[in-house]
Write an enzyme that holds these catalytic residues in place. Structure first.
Site, PDB file in Angstrom:
ATOM      1  N   ARG A  46       0.851  -1.197   0.000  1.00 48.52           N
ATOM      2  CA  ARG A  46       0.000   0.000   0.000  1.00 48.52           C
ATOM      3  C   ARG A  46       0.890   1.253   0.000  1.00 48.52           C
ATOM      4  NH1 ARG A  46      -1.526   1.698   4.593  1.00 48.52           N
ATOM      5  NH2 ARG A  46      -2.246  -0.291   5.434  1.00 48.52           N
ATOM      6  N   TYR A  98     -16.205  17.528 -15.276  1.00 50.49           N
ATOM      7  CA  TYR A  98     -16.701  16.157 -15.301  1.00 50.49           C
ATOM      8  C   TYR A  98     -17.687  15.950 -14.136  1.00 50.49           C
ATOM      9  CZ  TYR A  98     -16.788  11.184 -14.323  1.00 50.49           C
ATOM     10  OH  TYR A  98     -17.216   9.920 -14.039  1.00 50.49           O
ATOM     11  N   ASP A 171      -6.858  19.265 -14.376  1.00 51.48           N
ATOM     12  CA  ASP A 171      -7.219  17.931 -14.862  1.00 51.48           C
ATOM     13  C   ASP A 171      -6.890  17.904 -16.353  1.00 51.48           C
ATOM     14  OD1 ASP A 171      -8.502  15.677 -15.893  1.00 51.48           O
ATOM     15  OD2 ASP A 171     -10.078  15.729 -14.380  1.00 51.48           O
ATOM     16  N   LYS A 196      -8.510   6.843 -19.332  1.00 48.16           N
ATOM     17  CA  LYS A 196      -8.769   7.388 -20.669  1.00 48.16           C
ATOM     18  C   LYS A 196      -7.540   7.205 -21.567  1.00 48.16           C
ATOM     19  CE  LYS A 196     -12.788   8.375 -19.017  1.00 48.16           C
ATOM     20  NZ  LYS A 196     -12.696   8.578 -17.619  1.00 48.16           N
TER      21      LYS A 196
HETATM   22  C1  LIG Z   1     -11.904  14.764 -17.162  1.00 48.25           C
HETATM   23  C2  LIG Z   1     -12.133  13.617 -16.224  1.00 48.25           C
HETATM   24  N1  LIG Z   1     -11.565  13.639 -15.000  1.00 48.25           N
HETATM   25  C3  LIG Z   1     -11.739  12.624 -14.117  1.00 48.25           C
HETATM   26  C4  LIG Z   1     -12.526  11.533 -14.426  1.00 48.25           C
HETATM   27  C5  LIG Z   1     -12.702  10.416 -13.427  1.00 48.25           C
HETATM   28  O1  LIG Z   1     -11.899   9.339 -13.752  1.00 48.25           O
HETATM   29  P1  LIG Z   1     -12.243   7.793 -13.429  1.00 48.25           P
HETATM   30  O2  LIG Z   1     -13.476   7.448 -14.206  1.00 48.25           O
HETATM   31  O3  LIG Z   1     -11.013   7.075 -13.883  1.00 48.25           O
HETATM   32  O4  LIG Z   1     -12.458   7.701 -11.962  1.00 48.25           O
HETATM   33  C6  LIG Z   1     -13.130  11.461 -15.686  1.00 48.25           C
HETATM   34  C7  LIG Z   1     -13.965  10.312 -16.052  1.00 48.25           C
HETATM   35  O5  LIG Z   1     -14.664  10.302 -17.038  1.00 48.25           O
HETATM   36  C8  LIG Z   1     -12.922  12.536 -16.610  1.00 48.25           C
HETATM   37  O6  LIG Z   1     -13.498  12.539 -17.823  1.00 48.25           O
END
Ligand SMILES: Cc1ncc(COP(=O)(O)O)c(C=O)c1O
Length: 380
Positions: A46, A98, A171, A196
């Site tokens: 961990r 998101y 992000d 992604k």
């Molecule tokens: C821009 C963005 N940030 C964060 C996330 C969250 O990621 P995860 O689905 O891997 O938890 C997403 C998910 O679609 C996203 O599109």
């Protein structure tokens, strides 16, 4: 080493005993101590694990950060970053963020005493005004935004963050460090849903946070160990393997996306086509100045909700699913899928209408994608 080299050789030169070129998966939960008070550098997985460490070091080097920390999902990474703030702190957030990040902020952040103010982060003057009027501790910006693909001025955000002593978090899921490195513009942390483009094959869920300074990196690593939302050795390996082809995949995603965006722009059934790679897109010049590419996400409005539903039911090559950034082209309906947790008024205000469709353009032959959209958009 240049990024392409770092990526092609990700995980290599890590096993002098065998000379293995491919990083191995190390599933060991615990590691034997040489003696009391001594450690091999690994005690318990961990806290740190050899496979995860190889991934984290690759990402830190790629991004120009001091330390990267790998999490079980993108949202686990967002959650860890949120824990850097203290009760009473206020954070400025991109308004069409998101939906899962929004849910996390509103349902958990708020109960822990944090405040979030949503703003169009592509309008630097609004941010500057907001910062003059209220006391904030951080900016959380998505770039380009999901799903409206608005582009914030990273340099301006970096300058404002410095001036007001704010933690700037970006992000960068849509662009990846291959196309844009927010830390170079003054960001303190870059975040990823590695599910992604970094993963790129629709076969893993993962998240990453990359910190500019060792101090912030250590705070994130402390949270990773204390809260425990780590990325498993297998997923770390799979992600490391996927990273090797990231630059190639991104090139093809972008090539296909531009072809699709140009097609949609000329089609009378598609309105408000948003793709920052189009020279006519409001974010084009800014993204050209701060990134080396535009990614593979497009959004557009159908004529009506019924028309959007008809398009979703008509596609045969695009798959109707809720993700992005992988080999397969996907079509998503943000209104009731990825952004369902944003209240209706806030959704409408941000332009997330029930006519909006989002495309993640994959690696297929572009003529199949155009034929598919041509058929789906043509109407009864
Ligand atoms: C821009 C963005 N940030 C964060 C996330 C969250 O990621 P995860 O689905 O891997 O938890 C997403 C998910 O679609 C996203 O599109």
């Amino acid at each position: 080493m240049k990024q392409d080299t770092l990526l092609a050789q990700a995980g290599a030169r890590r096993d002098p005993a065998t000379g293995a070129i491919t990083m191995s998966i190390c599933p060991s939960a615990a590691f034997q101590h040489p003696a009391l008070g001594q450690s091999t550098g690994f005690d318990y997985s961990r806290t740190t694990n050899p496979t995860r460490k190889a991934l984290e070091e690759t990402m830190a080097a790629l991004e120009g950060g001091a330390r990267a920390v790998a999490f079980a999902s993108g949202l686990a990474a967002v959650d860890a970053v949120m824990r850097l703030f203290s009760p009473g702190d206020a954070v400025l957030v991109t308004e069409d963020i998101y939906g899962g990040s929004y849910r996390l902020f509103e349902r958990f952040g708020r109960t822990h005493g944090l405040h979030f103010v949503y703003i169009d982060t592509s309008k630097t003057e609004n941010i500057a005004e907001g910062l003059k009027r209220n006391k904030f501790k951080g900016i959380f910006a998505e770039l380009p935004t999901n799903p409206l693909l608005k582009v914030a001025d990273l340099k301006a955000l970096g300058t404002l963050a410095k001036e007001y002593g704010l933690l700037l978090v970006v992000d960068n899921t849509f662009l990846t460090p291959v196309l844009c490195r927010p830390l170079d513009f003054g960001a303190d942390i870059t975040l990823y849903s590695a599910t992604k483009y970094l993963g790129g094959h629709n076969d893993l869920i993962a998240g990453l946070a990359v910190a500019k300074t060792q101090e912030t990196g250590e705070r994130l690593a402390f949270i990773q160990n204390a809260a425990g939302a780590i990325l498993s050795p297998f997923e770390s390996w799979l992600l490391l393997r996927s990273l090797k082809t990231l630059p190639l995949r991104l090139k093809k995603h972008e090539e296909n996306a531009l072809t699709v965006a140009e097609f949609l722009q000329k089609h009378r059934a598609a309105r408000n086509v948003r793709y920052p790679g189009l020279p006519t897109d409001p974010g084009h010049a800014l993204l050209t100045a701060q990134a080396s590419g535009y990614g593979g996400i497009i959004s557009f409005d159908a004529a009506s909700r019924a028309e959007a539903e008809r398009i979703l039911a008509s596609v045969r090559v695009f798959l109707f699913a809720e993700s992005l950034g992988a080999c397969e082209s996907l079509i998503t309906y943000p209104h009731i899928q990825t952004h369902a947790d944003i209240p209706p008024e806030a959704r409408e205000r941000a332009g997330l209408t029930e006519r909006l469709l989002r495309l993640s353009v994959g690696l297929e032959d572009p003529s199949d994608l155009l034929d598919d959209l041509s058929y789906a958009l043509q109407g009864p």
